[in-house]
Enzyme design. Structure first.
Site, mmCIF file in Angstrom:
data_model
loop_
_atom_site.group_PDB
_atom_site.id
_atom_site.type_symbol
_atom_site.label_atom_id
_atom_site.label_comp_id
_atom_site.label_asym_id
_atom_site.label_seq_id
_atom_site.Cartn_x
_atom_site.Cartn_y
_atom_site.Cartn_z
ATOM 1 N N HIS A 228 0.879 -1.190 0.000
ATOM 2 C CA HIS A 228 0.000 0.000 0.000
ATOM 3 C C HIS A 228 0.910 1.232 0.000
ATOM 4 O O HIS A 228 1.742 1.386 -0.888
ATOM 5 C CB HIS A 228 -0.926 -0.114 1.214
ATOM 6 C CG HIS A 228 -2.067 0.857 1.278
ATOM 7 N ND1 HIS A 228 -2.431 1.664 0.238
ATOM 8 C CD2 HIS A 228 -2.939 1.136 2.287
ATOM 9 C CE1 HIS A 228 -3.470 2.406 0.609
ATOM 10 N NE2 HIS A 228 -3.799 2.114 1.850
ATOM 11 N N HIS A 269 -2.048 -2.561 -9.745
ATOM 12 C CA HIS A 269 -3.058 -1.991 -8.863
ATOM 13 C C HIS A 269 -4.263 -2.897 -8.826
ATOM 14 O O HIS A 269 -4.625 -3.485 -9.846
ATOM 15 C CB HIS A 269 -3.472 -0.583 -9.340
ATOM 16 C CG HIS A 269 -4.184 0.186 -8.276
ATOM 17 N ND1 HIS A 269 -5.543 0.087 -8.077
ATOM 18 C CD2 HIS A 269 -3.708 1.038 -7.336
ATOM 19 C CE1 HIS A 269 -5.867 0.854 -7.055
ATOM 20 N NE2 HIS A 269 -4.790 1.443 -6.588
ATOM 21 N N ASP A 326 2.514 5.565 -7.078
ATOM 22 C CA ASP A 326 3.743 5.645 -6.296
ATOM 23 C C ASP A 326 5.010 5.481 -7.118
ATOM 24 O O ASP A 326 6.112 5.600 -6.586
ATOM 25 C CB ASP A 326 3.711 4.593 -5.183
ATOM 26 C CG ASP A 326 2.732 4.985 -4.096
ATOM 27 O OD1 ASP A 326 2.600 6.206 -3.867
ATOM 28 O OD2 ASP A 326 2.100 4.105 -3.506
HETATM 29 N N1 CMC Z 1 5.527 -7.060 -10.105
HETATM 30 C C1 CMC Z 1 5.465 -8.301 -10.621
HETATM 31 N N2 CMC Z 1 4.328 -9.031 -10.677
HETATM 32 C C2 CMC Z 1 3.208 -8.482 -10.184
HETATM 33 C C3 CMC Z 1 3.190 -7.185 -9.618
HETATM 34 C C4 CMC Z 1 4.411 -6.462 -9.581
HETATM 35 N N3 CMC Z 1 4.458 -5.249 -9.061
HETATM 36 N N4 CMC Z 1 1.943 -6.886 -9.205
HETATM 37 C C5 CMC Z 1 1.188 -7.954 -9.490
HETATM 38 N N5 CMC Z 1 1.942 -8.926 -10.072
HETATM 39 C C6 CMC Z 1 1.463 -10.208 -10.608
HETATM 40 C C7 CMC Z 1 1.152 -11.185 -9.499
HETATM 41 O O1 CMC Z 1 2.273 -11.997 -9.201
HETATM 42 C C8 CMC Z 1 0.013 -11.979 -10.108
HETATM 43 O O2 CMC Z 1 0.543 -12.870 -11.047
HETATM 44 P P1 CMC Z 1 -0.173 -14.301 -11.319
HETATM 45 O O3 CMC Z 1 -1.534 -13.985 -11.866
HETATM 46 O O4 CMC Z 1 0.728 -14.991 -12.289
HETATM 47 O O5 CMC Z 1 -0.230 -14.990 -9.990
HETATM 48 C C9 CMC Z 1 -0.781 -10.927 -10.884
HETATM 49 O O6 CMC Z 1 0.204 -9.933 -11.234
HETATM 50 C C10 CMC Z 1 -1.921 -10.279 -10.091
HETATM 51 O O7 CMC Z 1 -1.370 -9.759 -8.884
HETATM 52 P P2 CMC Z 1 -2.107 -9.788 -7.478
HETATM 53 O O8 CMC Z 1 -1.081 -9.670 -6.402
HETATM 54 O O9 CMC Z 1 -3.054 -10.957 -7.434
HETATM 55 O O10 CMC Z 1 -2.963 -8.459 -7.612
HETATM 56 P P3 CMC Z 1 -3.629 -7.643 -6.428
HETATM 57 O O11 CMC Z 1 -4.721 -6.864 -7.002
HETATM 58 O O12 CMC Z 1 -3.936 -8.561 -5.292
HETATM 59 O O13 CMC Z 1 -2.421 -6.689 -5.920
HETATM 60 C C11 CMC Z 1 -0.955 -4.854 -5.726
HETATM 61 C C12 CMC Z 1 -2.294 -5.359 -6.270
HETATM 62 C C13 CMC Z 1 -0.886 -3.339 -5.879
HETATM 63 C C14 CMC Z 1 -0.833 -5.184 -4.217
HETATM 64 C C15 CMC Z 1 0.207 -5.539 -6.502
HETATM 65 O O14 CMC Z 1 0.135 -5.190 -7.872
HETATM 66 C C16 CMC Z 1 1.596 -5.208 -5.956
HETATM 67 O O15 CMC Z 1 2.065 -5.876 -5.025
HETATM 68 N N6 CMC Z 1 2.288 -4.129 -6.498
HETATM 69 C C17 CMC Z 1 3.531 -3.687 -5.984
HETATM 70 C C18 CMC Z 1 3.323 -2.814 -4.759
HETATM 71 C C19 CMC Z 1 2.739 -1.449 -5.090
HETATM 72 O O16 CMC Z 1 3.215 -0.754 -5.971
HETATM 73 N N7 CMC Z 1 1.721 -1.022 -4.312
HETATM 74 C C20 CMC Z 1 1.104 0.301 -4.448
HETATM 75 C C21 CMC Z 1 -0.295 0.236 -4.950
HETATM 76 S S1 CMC Z 1 -0.929 1.824 -5.474
HETATM 77 C C22 CMC Z 1 -0.865 2.882 -4.133
HETATM 78 C C23 CMC Z 1 -1.455 2.369 -2.872
HETATM 79 O O17 CMC Z 1 -2.486 1.699 -2.872
HETATM 80 O O18 CMC Z 1 -0.933 2.675 -1.832
#
Ligand code: CMC
Length: 391
Positions: A228, A269, A326
């Site tokens: 987050h 996201h 971010d």
């Molecule tokens: N790098 C590599 N792979 C990724 C990433 C990433 N940053 N984000 C998602 N994936 C992959 C993940 O491994 C999964 O792959 P698969 O379908 O093969 O298992 C797929 O994409 C879907 O990801 P998820 O984790 O199921 O998606 P989610 O909606 O649960 O998570 C998220 C969203 C923002 C937590 C995630 O994209 C992430 O961890 N991003 C990096 C951290 C980040 O930048 N967070 C800030 C978010 S925006 C500002 C805020 O909210 O504060």
């Protein structure tokens, strides 16, 4: 026992109705109270946006003046709260100190703990928006061993914050007007984002009838995690680690490898599956701010190279992973002289507007219920207790 919808991560559960913020993740649309984020970013300012989020309408000139006066009037921190900081170890993370200081406000302001009184609720909301920058700057200055500065109430919100952060006695702070403007814009973009993890936390804690300071402290706790708000700090650490545009390819490969435990921070996201409209604004602004402040930062080259490489890669394309808010915000904070450890605190200052808007909305909703999710039980079936000597 019972049968419930299993929805880990609340992927498809609307836990509340809300009139504050609208997101269309497919189209990349973000509206605060109906106003497009692009228009607010260009034409409004953070305090006006805070007023809008809290009250539902843009203020008249007179309403804004009163609001600004009220916020300014509440910027001071009690001297005894200032003493709290002395209790922290010198290397305490500013998020740890901010979270604790905000939670402690409940111990100082008994005149705003009655959640059934609309006037007390408003007072708490104003206090939180007013005091967050004071607390944040105090946390920073304590962490570098500098004396805490009082807020200068003849300055506007963002300029005042920058003064509290960087001012040294009898040395006038040379502040570029670009700096306060850039900060204000970042605050607008971070002010609210409907039911994100921290806002949902504020609402969940709020649903128990807890006081507003406790609710916002809980929001800060939820924001801290790298999935987050902690992502902005993690992005800069990642870019520094990559170090050079020529290492970008290796980083992309590592992020694709699920066993590496490494993700591209600032990418992806839960809701935006096309683009994050805030990232589009921030990317543009990043170039402008660096040019205006006459700062050249190799991190920006690494970031642009990383973005370009990821957007070309089928792994990121197929999963609809784009830079989020971010990805570029940290580079701007860095150009403003704000240290990496403060990035998530900056996010918390801005998001306080959203947190209190949702908390107020929750308490204006007559049928609000305690948040109490159910579970799918996976433990042992009923069994009889066994005496210790027979185990
Ligand atoms: N790098 C590599 N792979 C990724 C990433 C990433 N940053 N984000 C998602 N994936 C992959 C993940 O491994 C999964 O792959 P698969 O379908 O093969 O298992 C797929 O994409 C879907 O990801 P998820 O984790 O199921 O998606 P989610 O909606 O649960 O998570 C998220 C969203 C923002 C937590 C995630 O994209 C992430 O961890 N991003 C990096 C951290 C980040 O930048 N967070 C800030 C978010 S925006 C500002 C805020 O909210 O504060």
């Amino acid at each position: 026992t019972g049968y419930f919808t299993y929805d880990p991560g609340f992927m498809s559960t609307a836990a509340t109705k809300s009139a504050v913020t609208f997101i269309d993740g497919d189209q990349g649309v973000l509206l605060y109270r109906g106003y497009p984020i692009e228009q607010l970013a260009k034409q409004s300012n953070f305090l006006e946006v805070a007023y809008l989020l809290i009250n539902g309408e843009l203020p008249s000139a007179a309403q804004f003046q009163t609001f600004e006066h009220d916020v300014t009037h509440h910027t001071m921190m009690r001297e005894s709260l200032k003493n709290f900081f002395q209790g922290f170890h010198y290397d305490a993370h500013p998020m740890a100190m901010s979270m604790a200081a905000v939670g402690s406000l409940a111990a100082f302001y008994h005149d705003s703990l009655d959640i059934n009184d609309p006037a007390q609720r408003k007072l708490a909301a104003i206090r939180l928006i007013a005091k967050m920058p004071t607390i944040a700057a105090a946390a920073y200055r304590y962490s570098i061993g500098w004396p805490i500065r009082y807020p200068r109430n003849n300055l506007e919100y963002c300029t005042r914050f920058l003064h509290m952060m960087f001012e040294v006695p009898s040395e006038p702070l040379q502040l570029s007007p670009v700096a306060a403007k850039a900060l204000d814009l970042l605050f607008i973009l971070h002010a609210d984002h409907e039911q994100n993890a921290s806002t949902s936390t504020v609402r969940l804690v709020g649903s128990t009838g807890a006081n507003p300071y406790a609710c916002v402290a809980a929001g800060i706790a939820a924001l801290w995690g790298p999935a987050h708000g902690g992502a902005n700090e993690a992005v800069l650490k990642m870019l520094a680690e990559i170090g050079d545009a020529k290492n970008v390819g290796k980083a992309v490969e590592r992020a694709k490898d699920k066993n590496s435990g490494f993700r591209l921070m600032g990418f992806g996201h839960r809701v935006y599956k096309n683009f994050d409209p805030r990232a589009t604004i921030i990317r543009e602004m990043c170039h402008k701010v660096l040019a205006d402040l006459n700062v050249s930062d190799p991190m920006l080259d690494v970031a642009m190279e990383l973005e370009a490489a990821a957007l070309k890669d089928s792994y990121f394309v197929e999963r609809k992973l784009y830079p989020n808010v971010d990805f570029y915000s940290g580079i701007i904070y860095k150009a403003l002289g704000i240290p990496t450890e403060m990035f998530t605190v900056m996010f918390a200052i801005a998001r306080t507007a959203g947190w209190v808007a949702h908390w107020l909305e929750q308490h204006e909703t007559p049928d609000a219920k305690i948040g109490r999710p159910r579970q799918i039980y996976t433990g042992a079936p009923t069994r009889d207790y066994v005496d210790v000597e027979k185990r």
